[in-house]
Design a protein around this motif. Structure first.
Motif, short mmCIF file in Angstrom:
data_model
loop_
_atom_site.label_atom_id
_atom_site.label_comp_id
_atom_site.label_asym_id
_atom_site.label_seq_id
_atom_site.Cartn_x
_atom_site.Cartn_y
_atom_site.Cartn_z
N ALA A 155 0.83 -1.20 0.00
CA ALA A 155 0.00 0.00 0.00
C ALA A 155 0.87 1.26 0.00
O ALA A 155 0.58 2.23 -0.73
CB ALA A 155 -0.93 0.00 1.21
N ILE A 156 1.93 1.26 0.80
CA ILE A 156 2.84 2.41 0.85
C ILE A 156 3.53 2.61 -0.50
O ILE A 156 3.65 3.73 -1.00
CB ILE A 156 3.89 2.22 1.97
CG1 ILE A 156 3.20 2.26 3.34
CG2 ILE A 156 4.98 3.28 1.89
CD1 ILE A 156 4.10 1.83 4.49
N GLN B 160 0.97 4.07 -2.99
CA GLN B 160 0.72 5.48 -2.72
C GLN B 160 1.90 6.34 -3.17
O GLN B 160 1.70 7.42 -3.75
CB GLN B 160 0.44 5.68 -1.24
CG GLN B 160 -0.89 5.13 -0.78
CD GLN B 160 -1.09 5.27 0.72
OE1 GLN B 160 -0.22 5.76 1.43
NE2 GLN B 160 -2.23 4.81 1.21
N SER B 161 3.11 5.86 -2.92
CA SER B 161 4.30 6.61 -3.32
C SER B 161 4.36 6.77 -4.83
O SER B 161 4.67 7.85 -5.35
CB SER B 161 5.57 5.91 -2.81
OG SER B 161 5.59 5.85 -1.41
N HIS C 215 1.55 9.24 -6.04
CA HIS C 215 1.89 10.64 -5.74
C HIS C 215 3.00 11.14 -6.66
O HIS C 215 2.95 12.30 -7.13
CB HIS C 215 2.31 10.78 -4.28
CG HIS C 215 1.16 10.71 -3.32
ND1 HIS C 215 1.23 10.02 -2.12
CD2 HIS C 215 -0.09 11.23 -3.38
CE1 HIS C 215 0.07 10.13 -1.48
NE2 HIS C 215 -0.75 10.85 -2.23
N SER D 139 -7.86 14.63 2.83
CA SER D 139 -7.74 13.19 2.62
C SER D 139 -8.61 12.73 1.45
O SER D 139 -8.18 11.92 0.62
CB SER D 139 -8.12 12.45 3.89
OG SER D 139 -8.08 11.05 3.69
N ASP E 14 -7.05 13.92 -1.75
CA ASP E 14 -5.87 13.11 -2.07
C ASP E 14 -6.27 11.78 -2.68
O ASP E 14 -5.66 11.31 -3.65
CB ASP E 14 -5.05 12.88 -0.80
CG ASP E 14 -3.77 12.12 -1.09
OD1 ASP E 14 -2.92 12.64 -1.82
OD2 ASP E 14 -3.63 10.98 -0.59
N GLN E 15 -7.33 11.15 -2.13
CA GLN E 15 -7.79 9.88 -2.68
C GLN E 15 -8.31 10.07 -4.11
O GLN E 15 -8.06 9.24 -4.99
CB GLN E 15 -8.89 9.29 -1.79
CG GLN E 15 -9.38 7.91 -2.24
CD GLN E 15 -8.27 6.88 -2.27
OE1 GLN E 15 -7.57 6.69 -1.27
NE2 GLN E 15 -8.07 6.23 -3.41
N MET F 127 -5.35 10.30 -6.39
CA MET F 127 -4.76 8.98 -6.66
C MET F 127 -5.62 8.18 -7.62
O MET F 127 -5.11 7.45 -8.48
CB MET F 127 -4.56 8.23 -5.34
CG MET F 127 -3.42 8.80 -4.50
SD MET F 127 -2.83 7.67 -3.20
CE MET F 127 -4.23 7.68 -2.09
#
Length: 314
Positions: free
Chosen positions: A240-241, A244-245, A248, A292, A295-296, A299
């Motif tokens: 997941a990290i 997300q990285s 972004h 938040s 941001d979602q 993404m």
């Protein structure tokens, strides 16, 4: 962080086809659900009967994971379970208790059971004769909102296609992301990994509690320890990290952002889903909540951008 190739990823075209066989499987489940059961008291079991069983699988003196059944309904001869059960049940009567010896094949789907010989202590609790209504227009009229079987099949096909497309899209997105991650160099913040792992693990425990399954029982059934489950959640957190990285980084490289109109539309949709007044819902949100959600959305737009650039191979 070094971002790898994210545009023009080569992928095989996903298959979203739904077959007639899958549609009929749904109807057959309905047919079983609405079947009329009559207890058999005047003869022993024969092919076609439904046996209600309790059984316990034993290997080396220990109960095996997934090896127990209580009030398990098995149609004799349907080949829906282990073939040794079909053979052993013919001629048995309600109340009979006996052992069924099973040697699992070398390619059995549960690798831990491959080539193992297991004894199933089995009791026949009931025998039932099942009266199944033919799958035809009358069946559709009795158990659906449709007048004909074809109309019902069209509705089932539509639902299956929608679910298949959703699941395939999610799997496809994960596979594309995995390729980008493999081509990138993404450092993992240990504190963030620990925090997200705990969130995923707590969510897992909450789901077990909601389904009234104790963790100890789940471990026994699945054959996994608590440490192994936690390690799985840690891997999910890392993935997941990494995702997300990547998203972004791509959003920054491609100048992808959310417009005020898109954000307002999303907030309104969330409010309506929560059955709240949109204006009151927005007023109740903290600034970090809005950030938040934005941001979602960013993404999601970025993932759509990546998927739109995928090159499908023949």
């Amino acid at each position: 962080m070094r971002l790898g190739t994210y545009k023009g990823i080569h992928m095989a075209h996903p298959n979203t086809e739904v077959t007639e066989h899958e549609v009929m499987n749904v109807l057959k489940k309905k047919q079983k659900e609405y079947a009329v059961a009559t207890n058999i008291d005047d003869r022993c079991a024969q092919e076609g009967d439904q046996a209600i069983l309790d059984f316990e699988g034993i290997y080396n003196g220990q109960t095996i994971p997934h090896g127990n059944g209580n009030n398990f309904a098995l149609t004799i001869g349907a080949k829906a379970f282990l073939p040794e059960f079909d053979e052993a049940l013919v001629g048995k009567n309600p109340g009979d208790t006996f052992d069924i010896n099973v040697t699992f094949a070398p390619d059995y789907r549960i690798s831990a059971m491959q080539n193992r010989s297991v004894v199933f202590h089995t009791t026949v609790k009931k025998l039932r004769l099942m009266d199944y209504q033919p799958i035809d227009d009358e069946f559709a009229k009795d158990f659906s909102e449709y007048e004909t079987l074809e109309e019902w099949k069209e509705e089932i096909l539509s639902n299956l296609k929608a679910r298949r497309e959703t699941s395939v899209r999610e799997k496809f997105s994960r596979e594309v992301m995995a390729k980008i991650v493999a081509d990138s160099d993404i450092p993992i913040d240990e504190d963030l990994k620990e925090e997200m792992t705990q969130i995923f693990y707590d969510d897992f425990l909450d789901e077990l509690e909601m389904n009234q399954i104790p963790l100890e029982l789940y471990c026994k059934r699945s054959g996994h320890t608590e440490d192994e489950i936690y390690a799985d959640k840690e891997q999910e957190a890392v993935e997941a990290i990494q995702a997300q990285s990547v998203l972004h980084a791509v959003a920054a490289a491609e100048h992808i952002s959310v417009t005020p109109e898109e954000l307002a539309e999303e907030l309104k949709a969330i409010a309506l889903e929560e059955e709240e007044d949109p204006e009151e819902f927005v007023d109740s949100l903290e600034e970090e909540d809005v950030e938040s959600i934005a941001d979602q959305l960013t993404m999601d737009k970025t993932m759509a951008f990546i998927l739109d650039s995928v090159v499908f191979e023949d």
